[in-house]
Write a protein that holds these residues in place. Structure first.
Motif, PDB file in Angstrom:
ATOM      1  N   UNK A   9       5.770   3.677   7.707  1.00  0.00           N
ATOM      2  CA  UNK A   9       5.837   4.921   8.455  1.00  0.00           C
ATOM      3  C   UNK A   9       4.966   4.869   9.684  1.00  0.00           C
ATOM      4  N   UNK A  10       4.753   6.035  10.253  1.00  0.00           N
ATOM      5  CA  UNK A  10       3.950   6.173  11.467  1.00  0.00           C
ATOM      6  C   UNK A  10       2.536   6.614  11.106  1.00  0.00           C
ATOM      7  N   UNK A  11       1.552   5.943  11.678  1.00  0.00           N
ATOM      8  CA  UNK A  11       0.154   6.268  11.415  1.00  0.00           C
ATOM      9  C   UNK A  11      -0.644   6.094  12.693  1.00  0.00           C
ATOM     10  N   UNK A  12      -1.667   6.883  12.845  1.00  0.00           N
ATOM     11  CA  UNK A  12      -2.516   6.776  14.033  1.00  0.00           C
ATOM     12  C   UNK A  12      -3.492   5.615  13.884  1.00  0.00           C
ATOM     13  N   UNK A  13      -3.890   5.070  15.008  1.00  0.00           N
ATOM     14  CA  UNK A  13      -4.883   3.995  14.992  1.00  0.00           C
ATOM     15  C   UNK A  13      -6.131   4.460  14.259  1.00  0.00           C
ATOM     16  N   UNK A  14      -6.664   3.568  13.439  1.00  0.00           N
ATOM     17  CA  UNK A  14      -7.819   3.897  12.623  1.00  0.00           C
ATOM     18  C   UNK A  14      -7.462   4.452  11.262  1.00  0.00           C
ATOM     19  N   UNK A  15      -6.216   4.774  11.086  1.00  0.00           N
ATOM     20  CA  UNK A  15      -5.769   5.340   9.821  1.00  0.00           C
ATOM     21  C   UNK A  15      -5.447   4.284   8.783  1.00  0.00           C
ATOM     22  N   UNK A  16      -4.923   4.748   7.657  1.00  0.00           N
ATOM     23  CA  UNK A  16      -4.617   3.867   6.523  1.00  0.00           C
ATOM     24  C   UNK A  16      -3.180   4.085   6.056  1.00  0.00           C
ATOM     25  N   UNK A  17      -2.689   3.070   5.391  1.00  0.00           N
ATOM     26  CA  UNK A  17      -1.348   3.126   4.836  1.00  0.00           C
ATOM     27  C   UNK A  17      -1.324   2.169   3.649  1.00  0.00           C
ATOM     28  N   UNK A  18      -0.567   2.542   2.606  1.00  0.00           N
ATOM     29  CA  UNK A  18      -0.427   1.634   1.466  1.00  0.00           C
ATOM     30  C   UNK A  18       1.041   1.278   1.271  1.00  0.00           C
ATOM     31  N   UNK A  19       1.335   0.014   1.335  1.00  0.00           N
ATOM     32  CA  UNK A  19       2.686  -0.474   1.081  1.00  0.00           C
ATOM     33  C   UNK A  19       2.799  -0.905  -0.375  1.00  0.00           C
ATOM     34  N   UNK A  20       3.982  -0.680  -0.925  1.00  0.00           N
ATOM     35  CA  UNK A  20       4.262  -1.112  -2.287  1.00  0.00           C
ATOM     36  C   UNK A  20       5.507  -1.977  -2.291  1.00  0.00           C
ATOM     37  N   UNK A  21       5.556  -2.880  -3.232  1.00  0.00           N
ATOM     38  CA  UNK A  21       6.729  -3.736  -3.393  1.00  0.00           C
ATOM     39  C   UNK A  21       6.962  -3.938  -4.876  1.00  0.00           C
ATOM     40  N   UNK A  22       8.127  -3.548  -5.332  1.00  0.00           N
ATOM     41  CA  UNK A  22       8.476  -3.676  -6.740  1.00  0.00           C
ATOM     42  C   UNK A  22       9.592  -4.688  -6.893  1.00  0.00           C
ATOM     43  N   UNK A  23       9.400  -5.590  -7.829  1.00  0.00           N
ATOM     44  CA  UNK A  23      10.372  -6.653  -8.060  1.00  0.00           C
ATOM     45  C   UNK A  23      11.144  -6.387  -9.341  1.00  0.00           C
ATOM     46  N   UNK A  24      12.441  -6.593  -9.276  1.00  0.00           N
ATOM     47  CA  UNK A  24      13.260  -6.468 -10.478  1.00  0.00           C
ATOM     48  C   UNK A  24      13.099  -7.716 -11.322  1.00  0.00           C
ATOM     49  N   UNK A  25      13.420  -7.618 -12.599  1.00  0.00           N
ATOM     50  CA  UNK A  25      13.374  -8.778 -13.469  1.00  0.00           C
ATOM     51  C   UNK A  25      12.088  -8.858 -14.258  1.00  0.00           C
ATOM     52  N   UNK A  26      12.036  -9.818 -15.166  1.00  0.00           N
ATOM     53  CA  UNK A  26      10.939  -9.884 -16.120  1.00  0.00           C
ATOM     54  C   UNK A  26       9.941 -10.993 -15.836  1.00  0.00           C
ATOM     55  N   UNK A  27      10.085 -11.717 -14.719  1.00  0.00           N
ATOM     56  CA  UNK A  27       9.208 -12.856 -14.469  1.00  0.00           C
ATOM     57  C   UNK A  27       8.212 -12.591 -13.355  1.00  0.00           C
ATOM     58  N   UNK A  28       7.971 -11.354 -13.085  1.00  0.00           N
ATOM     59  CA  UNK A  28       7.078 -10.987 -11.972  1.00  0.00           C
ATOM     60  C   UNK A  28       5.722 -11.649 -12.112  1.00  0.00           C
TER      61      UNK A  28
END
Length: 123
Positions: A9-28
């Protein structure tokens, strides 16, 4: 294998953001997970990676000290916490699955890729 990224998304300089990534399957839990990014007109570059156990991480110099990568194997998810964001962090961020359990920094060492999530940092 499917990877689902979220958190961009959009964030101002100095700010924070958290990305997530979810994987399908059982071998993560058996594989390294990594994040790369690509800014307009630039090549895709390594951002961070975490070993299968979560005990080892590696960061690019440009994000070291600002970004933190973690994983929750029970939920098949990795998290990229991004703090002190700068306009030069603006890019599409991609999550990827490594070929093995170690930490990899080369994109050729990753087998599966997500669709990417846009992060825009305004000045």
């Amino acid at each position: 294998v499917q990877l689902e990224e979220s958190g961009g998304g959009l964030v101002q300089a100095g700010g924070s953001r958290r990305l997530s990534c979810t994987k399908s399957g059982s071998t993560f839990a058996a594989f390294c997970m990594g994040w790369f990014r690509q800014a307009p007109g630039k090549e895709r570059e390594f951002v961070a990676a975490i070993s299968s156990s979560g005990k080892s991480t590696n960061y690019s110099d440009s994000v070291k000290g600002r970004f933190t990568l973690s994983r929750e194997n029970a939920d098949n998810t990795v998290f990229l916490q991004m703090n002190s964001l700068k306009p030069e962090d603006t890019a599409v961020y991609y999550c990827a699955v490594g070929l093995g359990s170690f930490v990899y920094t080369n994109s050729r060492q990753y087998e599966y890729w997500g669709q990417g999530t846009q992060v825009t940092v305004s000045s």
